[in-house]
Design an enzyme around this catalytic site. Structure first.
Site, short mmCIF file in Angstrom:
data_model
loop_
_atom_site.label_atom_id
_atom_site.label_comp_id
_atom_site.label_asym_id
_atom_site.label_seq_id
_atom_site.Cartn_x
_atom_site.Cartn_y
_atom_site.Cartn_z
N ASP A 114 0.86 -1.19 0.00
CA ASP A 114 0.00 0.00 0.00
C ASP A 114 0.89 1.23 0.00
O ASP A 114 2.00 1.21 -0.56
CB ASP A 114 -0.98 -0.08 1.18
CG ASP A 114 -2.27 0.69 0.92
OD1 ASP A 114 -2.28 1.91 1.18
OD2 ASP A 114 -3.26 0.09 0.45
N ASP A 192 -5.35 5.38 -5.58
CA ASP A 192 -6.08 6.17 -4.59
C ASP A 192 -6.40 7.56 -5.18
O ASP A 192 -5.97 7.88 -6.30
CB ASP A 192 -5.21 6.27 -3.32
CG ASP A 192 -6.04 6.30 -2.06
OD1 ASP A 192 -7.21 6.72 -2.13
OD2 ASP A 192 -5.51 5.93 -1.00
N SER A 224 -10.07 3.83 -6.28
CA SER A 224 -10.74 4.45 -5.13
C SER A 224 -11.68 5.57 -5.59
O SER A 224 -12.24 6.28 -4.75
CB SER A 224 -9.70 4.99 -4.16
OG SER A 224 -8.85 3.95 -3.74
N ASP A 253 -12.48 4.32 4.87
CA ASP A 253 -11.49 3.30 5.27
C ASP A 253 -11.97 2.48 6.46
O ASP A 253 -12.51 3.01 7.42
CB ASP A 253 -10.20 3.99 5.71
CG ASP A 253 -9.46 4.59 4.55
OD1 ASP A 253 -9.95 4.55 3.41
OD2 ASP A 253 -8.36 5.14 4.80
C1 GLA Z 1 -6.43 5.99 1.83
C2 GLA Z 1 -6.97 4.61 1.43
C3 GLA Z 1 -6.45 3.56 2.38
C4 GLA Z 1 -4.93 3.57 2.32
C5 GLA Z 1 -4.40 4.95 2.66
C6 GLA Z 1 -2.90 5.05 2.43
O1 GLA Z 1 -6.88 6.40 3.07
O2 GLA Z 1 -8.36 4.61 1.45
O3 GLA Z 1 -6.94 2.28 2.01
O4 GLA Z 1 -4.52 3.17 1.04
O5 GLA Z 1 -5.01 5.94 1.85
O6 GLA Z 1 -2.41 6.31 2.70
#
Ligand code: GLA
Length: 447
Positions: A114, A192, A224, A253
């Site tokens: 991630d 994202d 996202s 999240d």
């Molecule tokens: C966002 C995403 C999370 C994660 C964070 C990383 O909040 O929704 O799933 O990937 O960024 O910074």
């Protein structure tokens, strides 16, 4: 059940395949008809993806000095040498666990990085991994994952910065970054949307889908986008989205708490008329990672998250420490019948079909071979509740004879007809989950 998602998909396929009539149309109408190009033609994720994703459990822990076991890294150079000791390499260790502890063979094949891996851009503008924490770069990690029969996922952000402030993929960098990911032999991209505008996203997500396709490498695309648009029409067009992304985060999240699980579930149920038909083979709603194995859920709640995510045809991304996960949590995540249901080839997302005033809710997911998954879910906080129902009360009125297998206990319940009285005992914040299938009247005992 509302509109059957498979019908929706078939209808979509017919429209896209309607070329014979087109030559008769004037050129201008033709352009209008073909303008929303189907950009994502990767044929990937016919069933929901399964694997491990770093974020929920390991976040943006880059403190390798104080927390070498858990920081986001692949390895570390010590005095010019690559430090190979166990505990130094979070992703390598997770890869080893996925391959050696039965996960991969059950379908948990994605090892997904991630945020917080990036070290910026080089002089040619190419993304590079942090050289201290990923000294041999992402390509090496992809190679290692592939050597174990796993796939590697990476994270990017369609904006100036990632959510944690690392370099983002602005519109002018989309094509270059797609090429970089392909060159590294990455298999999935989570893109994202922090630090982006509505307009950036409207241009950038389709542009990335096309750029990934153009690399020639099959790269599953997790967007996202809807989560940054409130997740609902008219701002989110789920038909269009399904042509661009293989999966998408619709909502906020997940955090390590039952309250967080419920807030996500409530939203998915509230808008199930919109969300449920959007899902199907190759295109999935993503209610976010599984918390199972972490700190915030009781055992009942862990079982509930797994059952509910499965009935929602959700991606199964674990985010837990596979080096120390307890056997009772492994049992939940490695339940073969659960996985079979999650991976059902029809790919129909389930729905909540009943909300009883006793605070029991029933979820139903149609499966291949005229089977169903049923989840009886208790929102109660007192004691195990005896819930009485029948298949007919759940609108399953076929003349067939059914058998059910309790997904967690393995118990078989035979001789179920539509009017048969059913009693299930559901624990507070727990579930009873059934795999319900018709049996032939001949050759099988009914008791
Ligand atoms: C966002 C995403 C999370 C994660 C964070 C990383 O909040 O929704 O799933 O990937 O960024 O910074």
């Amino acid at each position: 059940m509302g509109r059957h998602p498979l019908q929706a998909e078939q209808a979509g396929a017919e429209v896209m395949g309607a070329t014979p009539a087109l030559p008769l149309l004037p050129a201008v109408i033709l352009v209008a008809l073909v303008a929303p190009v189907l950009v994502l033609e990767n044929g990937l994720l016919r069933t929901p993806p399964m694997g491990w994703l770093a974020w929920e459990r390991f976040r943006c822990n880059t403190n390798c000095d104080e927390d070498p076991e858990n920081c986001i890294r692949w390895g570390q150079r010590v005095a010019g040498r690559l430090e190979e000791e166990a505990g130094e390499k979070l992703f390598m260790e997770m890869a080893d666990r996925l391959a050696q502890d039965g996960w991969r063979d059950l379908g948990y094949t994605y090892l997904n990085i991630d945020d917080c891996w990036s070290g910026g851009r080089d002089t040619q503008g190419r993304l590079v991994a942090d050289s201290k924490r990923f000294p041999r770069g992402i390509a090496f990690l992809a190679h290692y994952a592939h050597s174990l029969g796993l796939k590697l996922g990476i994270y990017g952000d369609l904006g100036n910065f990632t959510c944690m402030g690392f370099p983002g993929t602005t519109l002018d960098k989309v094509v270059q970054d797609a090429a970089t990911f392909a060159e590294w032999k990455v298999d999935m991209l989570k893109l994202d949307g922090c630090f982006s505008t509505h307009e950036d996203r409207a241009l950038g997500y389709p542009k990335m889908a096309a750029a990934l396709n153009a690399t020639g490498r099959p790269i599953a695309f997790s967007c996202s986008w809807p989560a940054y648009e409130g997740g609902l029409p008219p701002k989110v067009n789920y038909s269009e989205l399904a042509n661009i992304c293989n999966l998408w985060r619709n909502y906020g999240d997940i955090q390590d708490s039952w309250e967080s699980v419920l807030s996500i579930l409530d939203w998915f149920v509230q808008y199930q008329d919109v969300l449920q038909p959007a899902a199907g083979p190759g295109r999935w709603n993503d209610p976010d990672m599984l918390l199972i194995g972490n700190f915030g859920l009781s055992l009942e709640q862990a079982r509930s998250q797994m059952a509910l995510w499965t009935v929602l045809a959700a991606p199964l991304f674990m985010s837990t420490d596979l080096r120390s996960i307890a056997p009772r949590h492994v049992d939940i995540l490695q339940n073969p019948l659960m996985i079979k249901i999650n991976q059902d080839p029809l790919g129909i997302q389930g729905r909540r079909i009943l909300k009883d005033q006793a605070h029991i809710e029933v979820f139903l997911r149609p499966l291949a071979n005229e089977a169903y998954a049923l989840v009886f879910f208790s929102r109660r906080q007192d004691m195990p509740y005896r819930y009485r129902t029948s298949l007919a009360q759940m609108n399953l009125t076929s003349a067939k004879l059914y058998e059910a297998q309790n997904v967690y206990t393995g118990d078989i319940i035979s001789g179920l007809q539509d009017k048969t009285n059913i009693t299930v005992i559901v624990n507070p914040s727990g579930v009873v989950m059934w795999y319900l299938y018709p049996i032939r009247k001949q050759g099988r005992s009914q008791d």
